[in-house]
Design a protein around this motif. Structure first.
Motif, short mmCIF file in Angstrom:
data_model
loop_
_atom_site.label_atom_id
_atom_site.label_comp_id
_atom_site.label_asym_id
_atom_site.label_seq_id
_atom_site.Cartn_x
_atom_site.Cartn_y
_atom_site.Cartn_z
N MET A 79 0.83 -1.21 0.00
CA MET A 79 0.00 0.00 0.00
C MET A 79 0.86 1.25 0.00
O MET A 79 0.54 2.24 -0.68
CB MET A 79 -0.95 0.01 1.21
CG MET A 79 -1.88 1.21 1.24
SD MET A 79 -2.83 1.47 -0.31
CE MET A 79 -3.96 0.07 -0.24
N GLN A 80 1.98 1.24 0.72
CA GLN A 80 2.85 2.43 0.71
C GLN A 80 3.44 2.66 -0.67
O GLN A 80 3.58 3.80 -1.12
CB GLN A 80 3.97 2.27 1.75
CG GLN A 80 3.48 2.08 3.18
CD GLN A 80 2.32 2.99 3.55
OE1 GLN A 80 2.44 4.22 3.50
NE2 GLN A 80 1.20 2.41 3.92
N ALA A 99 4.22 4.20 9.58
CA ALA A 99 3.88 5.52 10.10
C ALA A 99 2.86 5.36 11.23
O ALA A 99 2.31 4.27 11.45
CB ALA A 99 3.31 6.38 8.99
N ALA A 100 2.59 6.45 11.93
CA ALA A 100 1.65 6.39 13.05
C ALA A 100 0.23 6.07 12.59
O ALA A 100 -0.51 5.35 13.27
CB ALA A 100 1.67 7.72 13.80
N ASP A 147 -5.79 2.35 1.56
CA ASP A 147 -5.18 2.26 2.87
C ASP A 147 -4.99 0.81 3.29
O ASP A 147 -5.42 -0.13 2.61
CB ASP A 147 -5.91 3.09 3.93
CG ASP A 147 -7.34 2.64 4.20
OD1 ASP A 147 -7.69 1.50 3.85
OD2 ASP A 147 -8.10 3.43 4.78
N PHE A 148 -4.32 0.63 4.41
CA PHE A 148 -3.96 -0.68 4.93
C PHE A 148 -4.67 -0.91 6.25
O PHE A 148 -4.79 -0.01 7.07
CB PHE A 148 -2.44 -0.74 5.15
CG PHE A 148 -1.97 -1.91 5.96
CD1 PHE A 148 -1.84 -3.18 5.39
CD2 PHE A 148 -1.66 -1.76 7.32
CE1 PHE A 148 -1.42 -4.26 6.14
CE2 PHE A 148 -1.23 -2.83 8.07
CZ PHE A 148 -1.10 -4.09 7.49
N ARG A 149 -5.14 -2.16 6.45
CA ARG A 149 -5.70 -2.54 7.73
C ARG A 149 -5.06 -3.86 8.16
O ARG A 149 -4.98 -4.81 7.38
CB ARG A 149 -7.23 -2.70 7.65
CG ARG A 149 -7.95 -1.35 7.50
CD ARG A 149 -7.79 -0.49 8.74
NE ARG A 149 -8.38 0.83 8.64
CZ ARG A 149 -7.73 1.95 8.37
NH1 ARG A 149 -6.43 1.91 8.11
NH2 ARG A 149 -8.34 3.10 8.33
N ALA A 150 -4.56 -3.84 9.40
CA ALA A 150 -3.85 -5.01 9.92
C ALA A 150 -4.76 -6.25 9.90
O ALA A 150 -5.97 -6.14 10.07
CB ALA A 150 -3.39 -4.71 11.35
N PRO A 151 -4.19 -7.45 9.67
CA PRO A 151 -2.74 -7.65 9.55
C PRO A 151 -2.19 -7.58 8.12
O PRO A 151 -1.00 -7.37 7.93
CB PRO A 151 -2.56 -9.06 10.11
CG PRO A 151 -3.83 -9.76 9.70
CD PRO A 151 -4.92 -8.73 9.81
#
Length: 395
Positions: free
Chosen positions: A335-336, A392-393, A346-350
């Motif tokens: 995603m980055q 990132a945060a 965007d990314f969502r864990a995991p």
């Protein structure tokens, strides 16, 4: 027929960017900048405190609430704005529990947004209730006669899985319980019909598909049959029947007005009001059809060109909201790399790559660019650069 080319022109979309993250934060409507500037220049700076009456700041929560009501299948005077979504979840859930004395079970699912579960867990601990959490596909079977409140987010924030609001609400009512729905990933994305589904309470945020801006205020809806009986634990000054009588004791305002808590965020509501102008003339059935068209095209393109990812959303569009997610072992880095290449999801864990489709401003060209860029990044393993692995945060 909704003119989606016209609604797209109503947004500021940065050049060279394909934006598929409106399910997290909508882009800025062009009109919002000027509207807020006028409010600050003509109202706050010149009217000072008299703006509460002269400029109508005090009634903003009701007026903006009425504009959102149309988008969620509610009536005039049934929706009010203010505070954050977590506060509105707390209010609605505490009011629903109080309407079912003798029952102490709250039922939710593991696909619910964690913040909603945190609120429910804290409230349950404070009032001696029990929070039961089951898998999304197990909700219907878990509705039992000891249930007080069914609390669900209609569209799963990770997978896009969409609950059948009408069917689950009917099942809850059959068991003597109430149904509370979080519309954070529904309002402005799908064809919500709270009245038709006979829901009891609903809440939602406005910074996603409603494009109100970062930190935009939340909304709350109470079915008219509960509006004058609901007694939320969180009783605020603006929810009093006569706030400026300054009574020491609380006396709830009529209807959903009692769900107001603190001072309205006037600047944020002004931006949101401008954002809602875009919805004038938009058909929700057209919106839903366009959403399905975009998400289906995206799934087909990714599956044809990106064998390294696996679909993490329901394949049936009728069981899906307006977002699609895929899984990849290095989802964060992928995603980055996508964002660096101008495609923002965007990314969502995991390991979830999440893409939102907002018909007001996304089109098939966005779909094609996103598919081509993702395919190239996976093929060339661009994501394996060390810089894309540094978290990132905010993800």
């Amino acid at each position: 027929m909704t003119d989606f080319a016209a609604t797209r022109r109503a947004f500021h979309l940065p050049k060279g960017v394909t934006y598929l993250d409106g399910n997290s934060l909508g882009p800025m409507p062009v009109a919002a900048r000027d509207r807020v500037a006028r409010m600050m220049g003509d109202e706050w700076s010149e009217m000072l405190i008299t703006g509460w009456n002269k400029a109508g700041w005090y009634v903003q929560p009701r007026k903006v609430g009425d504009r959102i009501a149309r988008l969620i299948g509610a009536g005039a005077g049934e929706v009010v704005m203010g505070d954050t979504l977590s506060i509105k979840v707390f209010q609605a859930l505490s009011a629903a529990l109080a309407l079912r004395p003798g029952r102490r079970v709250i039922l939710s699912d593991s696909g619910n947004f964690p913040s909603d579960l945190y609120v429910a867990e804290g409230l349950a601990r404070a009032v001696g209730a029990e929070l039961r959490v089951v898998a999304p596909e197990e909700v219907e079977a878990a509705i039992a006669d000891d249930l007080a409140v069914l609390m669900l987010t209609e569209v799963d924030y990770r997978t896009g899985r969409r609950h059948d609001m009408a069917a689950l609400t009917a099942k809850a009512h059959g068991a003597g319980a109430l149904a509370l729905w979080d519309l954070a990933h529904s309002a402005g994305a799908v064809d919500v019909d709270l009245t038709g589904a006979d829901a009891d309470f609903a809440v939602g945020c406005t910074y996603k598909y409603l494009n109100g801006g970062p930190g935009a205020p939340a909304f709350i809806w109470t079915h008219p049959r509960h509006a004058d009986a609901a007694q939320p634990i969180l009783q605020g000054w603006m929810g009093h029947d006569a706030p400026f009588a300054f009574d020491l004791g609380y006396r709830p305002a009529a209807g959903v007005e009692r769900m107001r808590v603190g001072t309205p965020p006037v600047i944020a509501l002004t931006a949101l009001d401008a954002a809602l102008d875009v919805w004038d003339g938009v058909s929700l059935s057209d919106l839903r059809a366009r959403s399905i068209e975009l998400s289906e095209a995206f799934i087909a393109g990714v599956e044809a060109q990106c064998p390294d990812v696996a679909l993490n959303s329901p394949r049936d569009p009728g069981r899906r909201g307006s977002q699609v997610s895929f899984r990849h072992p290095q989802g964060y880095a992928v995603m980055q790399a996508l964002i660096a290449a101008g495609v923002i999801g965007d990314f969502r864990a995991p390991d979830v790559l999440r893409f939102g489709f907002a018909p007001l401003y996304n089109d098939l060209g966005d779909v094609d660019r996103a598919v081509e860029t993702l395919a190239r990044i996976l093929r060339d393993e661009t994501w394996n650069d060390e810089k894309f692995h540094q978290k990132a945060a905010v993800t």
